[in-house]
Scaffold this motif. Structure first.
Motif, PDB file in Angstrom:
ATOM      1  N   UNK A 194       0.812  -1.211   0.000  1.00 41.76           N
ATOM      2  CA  UNK A 194       0.000   0.000   0.000  1.00 41.76           C
ATOM      3  C   UNK A 194       0.848   1.265   0.000  1.00 41.76           C
ATOM      4  N   UNK A 195       1.887   1.282   0.815  1.00 43.05           N
ATOM      5  CA  UNK A 195       2.746   2.464   0.907  1.00 43.05           C
ATOM      6  C   UNK A 195       3.574   2.643  -0.367  1.00 43.05           C
ATOM      7  N   UNK A 196       3.969   1.530  -0.997  1.00 39.17           N
ATOM      8  CA  UNK A 196       4.756   1.637  -2.233  1.00 39.17           C
ATOM      9  C   UNK A 196       3.912   2.168  -3.391  1.00 39.17           C
ATOM     10  N   UNK A 197       2.644   1.814  -3.426  1.00 40.99           N
ATOM     11  CA  UNK A 197       1.756   2.327  -4.478  1.00 40.99           C
ATOM     12  C   UNK A 197       1.713   3.854  -4.430  1.00 40.99           C
ATOM     13  N   UNK A 198       1.699   4.415  -3.216  1.00 43.44           N
ATOM     14  CA  UNK A 198       1.674   5.867  -3.054  1.00 43.44           C
ATOM     15  C   UNK A 198       3.075   6.473  -3.013  1.00 43.44           C
ATOM     16  N   UNK A 199       4.104   5.643  -3.210  1.00 42.69           N
ATOM     17  CA  UNK A 199       5.503   6.076  -3.174  1.00 42.69           C
ATOM     18  C   UNK A 199       5.883   6.681  -1.822  1.00 42.69           C
ATOM     19  N   UNK A 200       5.236   6.206  -0.762  1.00 45.17           N
ATOM     20  CA  UNK A 200       5.662   6.564   0.594  1.00 45.17           C
ATOM     21  C   UNK A 200       6.868   5.720   0.982  1.00 45.17           C
ATOM     22  N   UNK A 201       6.901   4.485   0.484  1.00 40.28           N
ATOM     23  CA  UNK A 201       8.118   3.666   0.493  1.00 40.28           C
ATOM     24  C   UNK A 201       8.571   3.557  -0.962  1.00 40.28           C
ATOM     25  N   UNK A 202       9.676   4.205  -1.342  1.00 40.51           N
ATOM     26  CA  UNK A 202      10.090   4.159  -2.753  1.00 40.51           C
ATOM     27  C   UNK A 202      10.289   2.725  -3.228  1.00 40.51           C
ATOM     28  N   UNK A 213       5.010   8.800 -12.780  1.00 34.33           N
ATOM     29  CA  UNK A 213       6.466   8.965 -12.699  1.00 34.33           C
ATOM     30  C   UNK A 213       6.817   9.461 -11.303  1.00 34.33           C
ATOM     31  N   UNK A 214       7.535   8.672 -10.505  1.00 32.87           N
ATOM     32  CA  UNK A 214       7.821   9.075  -9.118  1.00 32.87           C
ATOM     33  C   UNK A 214       8.556  10.410  -9.004  1.00 32.87           C
ATOM     34  N   UNK A 215       9.362  10.771 -10.001  1.00 33.00           N
ATOM     35  CA  UNK A 215      10.100  12.027  -9.923  1.00 33.00           C
ATOM     36  C   UNK A 215       9.310  13.236 -10.363  1.00 33.00           C
ATOM     37  N   UNK A 216       8.083  13.040 -10.838  1.00 35.56           N
ATOM     38  CA  UNK A 216       7.251  14.148 -11.319  1.00 35.56           C
ATOM     39  C   UNK A 216       6.293  14.570 -10.208  1.00 35.56           C
ATOM     40  N   UNK A 217       6.448  15.786  -9.705  1.00 32.02           N
ATOM     41  CA  UNK A 217       5.663  16.246  -8.568  1.00 32.02           C
ATOM     42  C   UNK A 217       4.176  16.291  -8.893  1.00 32.02           C
ATOM     43  N   UNK A 263       2.566  14.386 -11.067  1.00 30.25           N
ATOM     44  CA  UNK A 263       2.074  13.007 -11.074  1.00 30.25           C
ATOM     45  C   UNK A 263       1.807  12.506  -9.652  1.00 30.25           C
ATOM     46  N   UNK A 264       2.753  12.762  -8.750  1.00 27.62           N
ATOM     47  CA  UNK A 264       2.589  12.312  -7.368  1.00 27.62           C
ATOM     48  C   UNK A 264       1.405  13.008  -6.700  1.00 27.62           C
ATOM     49  N   UNK A 265       1.237  14.321  -6.982  1.00 29.19           N
ATOM     50  CA  UNK A 265       0.117  15.063  -6.413  1.00 29.19           C
ATOM     51  C   UNK A 265      -1.211  14.495  -6.904  1.00 29.19           C
ATOM     52  N   UNK A 266      -1.300  14.205  -8.211  1.00 24.85           N
ATOM     53  CA  UNK A 266      -2.528  13.615  -8.760  1.00 24.85           C
ATOM     54  C   UNK A 266      -2.789  12.244  -8.160  1.00 24.85           C
ATOM     55  N   UNK A 267      -1.734  11.438  -8.011  1.00 25.79           N
ATOM     56  CA  UNK A 267      -1.874  10.107  -7.435  1.00 25.79           C
ATOM     57  C   UNK A 267      -2.409  10.182  -6.015  1.00 25.79           C
ATOM     58  N   UNK A 268      -1.814  11.065  -5.198  1.00 24.99           N
ATOM     59  CA  UNK A 268      -2.184  11.119  -3.785  1.00 24.99           C
ATOM     60  C   UNK A 268      -3.506  11.843  -3.562  1.00 24.99           C
ATOM     61  N   UNK A 269      -3.960  12.586  -4.549  1.00 28.39           N
ATOM     62  CA  UNK A 269      -5.297  13.165  -4.453  1.00 28.39           C
ATOM     63  C   UNK A 269      -6.360  12.118  -4.765  1.00 28.39           C
ATOM     64  N   UNK A 270      -6.075  11.266  -5.729  1.00 30.57           N
ATOM     65  CA  UNK A 270      -7.068  10.286  -6.179  1.00 30.57           C
ATOM     66  C   UNK A 270      -6.965   8.942  -5.472  1.00 30.57           C
TER      67      UNK A 270
END
Length: 582
Positions: A335-343, A357-361, A363-370
């Motif tokens: 679960x944490x890896x899906x959200x890149x909380x654990x890389x 893309x983990x390095x794209x802010x 992308x990460x913002x959209x992921x963690x919003x949805x």
């Protein structure tokens, strides 16, 4: 039997506890004899934990008024000096607390914490305390105990931390063991092992047990007698058989009827894929997450923990996929890896057809919003200095989706939806019970109206009646909002009720996946069969001291050498959408 041998270990008479002018426990009476187990059950806030804290003399003297008598082996606890209480704790009576991360010191190694208890009450050298501590870790089934003895609490999973607390509590062979929800964070196989362990300790040493729980299945398998509490008062007391078969009070009957029973859940068919959305809402492809292990004077890498190894699955809109498996198998890390909380070391997370893309802010913002997550430990996931209203409003404000007033209004609405009062919005986390804190975390996950919720043991700390209400809420929200759930749980009966499909994890890999009715009713993989055999039966046991979980099969260590290459796995189809690892 002489008088001393037959005398009660614990005798509580007319116990009342008040915080300021607010009385929370009212005239409670009970006693526990030698080698006896008394289970105290009731909903969150019923006074169970406060009663146990009073027995241990742990309530703050300057903020608490206690009336009545608490006698441990004939010695009065109420009004006893601090020195006498310190000598008693650990040796005469010991306690396993509900939330291990609150009880373990995060800046001390677990070895230091168990040796402190051993050397306080037993005449042991440091070396002897080390060996005894490792033996206790082995006894509560911590894999690779000698190597992990010097680790810190945050390096263990929630279930592993609870096992450490149990080892510390048992270290001095106390006459009375107070177990406050000791198996809440544990999967069914480890729960069965821990219950068998407590039974074994009781048989060998005659230890008495005060067992606080909301799991009636555990009560049926562990207790000699039951005391039901509600709003600080004793509702009903009796033998396990009498209370389960002939409950006198409607409240007791409600608690028993609220217990989900395996095989009685309505199997949920997998939702049909929307014609306009042929792709999954979330896809995971070949996810790999490993953690370096360092050792030696130079702290060089000596191995790697293969927490998640080559995981792949799809999650459709409005679908619930349950992840089940033993503590430490990689469920929470997934679960944490899906959200890149654990890389993750490698693999892809695809949200509605777009690879993140983990390095794209952005992308990460959209992921963690949805994709939102409900964490396993509600206390550690809430800021202790931030009131609940601010904690709930923060996600909306961070993403710029609402004004402060709008966010506060939505927080009140969601508090009401999860069964709390909107007037509680200004309270701090420590002013809530463990179950109430978990409901707050569920409300926070809903603040952003996500498409996917990763629920990591989201209902594990709730009592049976509230658990049923929250599960109903999650199902209603799924139907209303077309939410998708990745439901991480060790409660197989709840999994049966909420999930469309089940994926069984073992040592970081999925070993069986398929429709819920097929995986649970007709498991094909040996490990899945082992999980199902360990599910407790919520009916009173004819022989309370029988083995609950069958033969113990220890979970191997996921630690591998640096040059280890995992074998290629293939999945064989054994039914419609039902696959088993070979």
């Amino acid at each position: 039997m002489n008088q001393d041998e037959s005398a009660p270990i614990l005798e509580v008479s007319n116990l009342s506890v008040a915080f300021g002018d607010h009385e929370v426990v009212h005239d409670v009476d009970f006693r526990i004899g030698p080698s006896e187990t008394l289970a105290v059950v009731g909903e969150s806030g019923s006074g169970k934990s406060v009663t146990s804290m009073a027995v241990m003399g742990l309530l703050p003297a300057n903020a608490t008024r206690i009336r009545g008598s608490i006698r441990l082996e004939g010695r009065e606890v109420v009004g006893a000096p601090p020195q006498a209480l310190r000598r008693m704790r650990g040796k005469v009576a010991s306690m396993i607390f509900q939330e291990p991360m609150m009880s373990l010191n995060p800046v001390l190694r677990v070895s230091t914490q168990i040796k402190e208890m051993l050397r306080q009450h037993r005449d042991l050298s440091d070396r002897e305390a080390t060996e005894e501590g490792i033996r206790l870790f082995d006894r509560v089934r911590i894999p690779d105990a000698r190597r992990r003895f010097e680790d810190y609490p945050h390096m263990f999973s929630g279930g592993m931390r609870q096992r450490i607390m149990i080892a510390i509590a048992l270290s001095c062979s106390p006459r009375l063991l107070i177990a406050d929800e000791p198996t809440t964070a544990l999967d069914v196989t480890i729960q069965a092992q821990i219950l068998d362990l407590l039974n074994e300790v009781q048989r060998e040493t005659g230890t008495s047990i005060l067992f606080i729980t909301h799991d009636m299945g555990v009560v049926a398998n562990m207790a000699d007698r039951v005391m039901v509490m509600r709003q600080g008062r004793t509702v009903e007391t009796g033998s396990v058989h009498d209370v389960f078969k002939n409950p006198r009070e409607d409240y007791t009957r409600m608690l028993i009827d609220s217990v989900p029973r395996l095989g009685e859940g309505a199997m949920r068919p997998r939702p049909a894929t929307d014609v306009d959305l042929p792709r999954p809402v979330l896809s995971v492809r070949n996810l790999v997450t490993r953690f370096d292990v360092r050792g030696g004077a130079l702290r060089r890498k000596v191995g790697r923990v293969h927490a998640v190894e080559g995981l792949s699955f799809d999650l459709q809109s409005a679908e619930t996929l349950a992840l089940v498996g033993e503590s430490g198998c990689g469920k929470s890390t997934t679960g944490r890896s899906i959200l890149h909380l654990n890389p993750a070391d490698s693999g892809e997370v695809i949200l509605e057809g777009k690879t993140i893309e983990p390095g794209n802010r952005k992308d990460l913002s959209d992921l963690r919003r949805n994709v939102q997550m409900i964490f396993q430990d509600p206390f550690s996931s809430l800021d202790p200095r931030q009131d609940i209203g601010s904690a709930l409003a923060e996600p909306l404000l961070c993403h710029g989706l609402a004004s402060a007033a709008q966010a506060r209004d939505k927080a009140r609405y969601l508090l009401d939806r999860v069964g709390l009062q909107a007037s509680m919005i200004s309270r701090l986390p420590h002013e809530f019970s463990g179950g109430q804190r978990q409901r707050i975390c569920i409300a926070r996950a809903l603040m952003l109206d996500p498409k996917v919720i990763i629920a990591d043991e989201a209902v594990s700390s709730l009592d049976v009646s509230v658990k049923s209400q929250v599960v109903d809420l999650l199902l209603d929200l799924q139907d209303e909002l077309k939410l998708s759930y990745l439901f991480i749980s060790h409660d197989i009966a709840i999994v049966e009720r909420v999930s469309h499909r089940v994926a069984v994890m073992y040592l970081g890999e999925i070993v069986e996946v398929g429709p819920t009715k097929d995986v649970l009713a007709r498991p094909k993989h040996p490990y899945t069969q082992k999980l199902m055999s360990a599910v407790p039966d919520p009916e009173p046991a004819a022989d309370r001291h029988r083995r609950i979980g069958g033969p113990t099969i220890d979970l191997p260590s996921p630690l591998r050498p640096l040059d280890y290459v995992p074998p290629a796995r293939t999945m064989r189809e054994v039914g419609v959408d039902h696959f088993v690892s070979e």
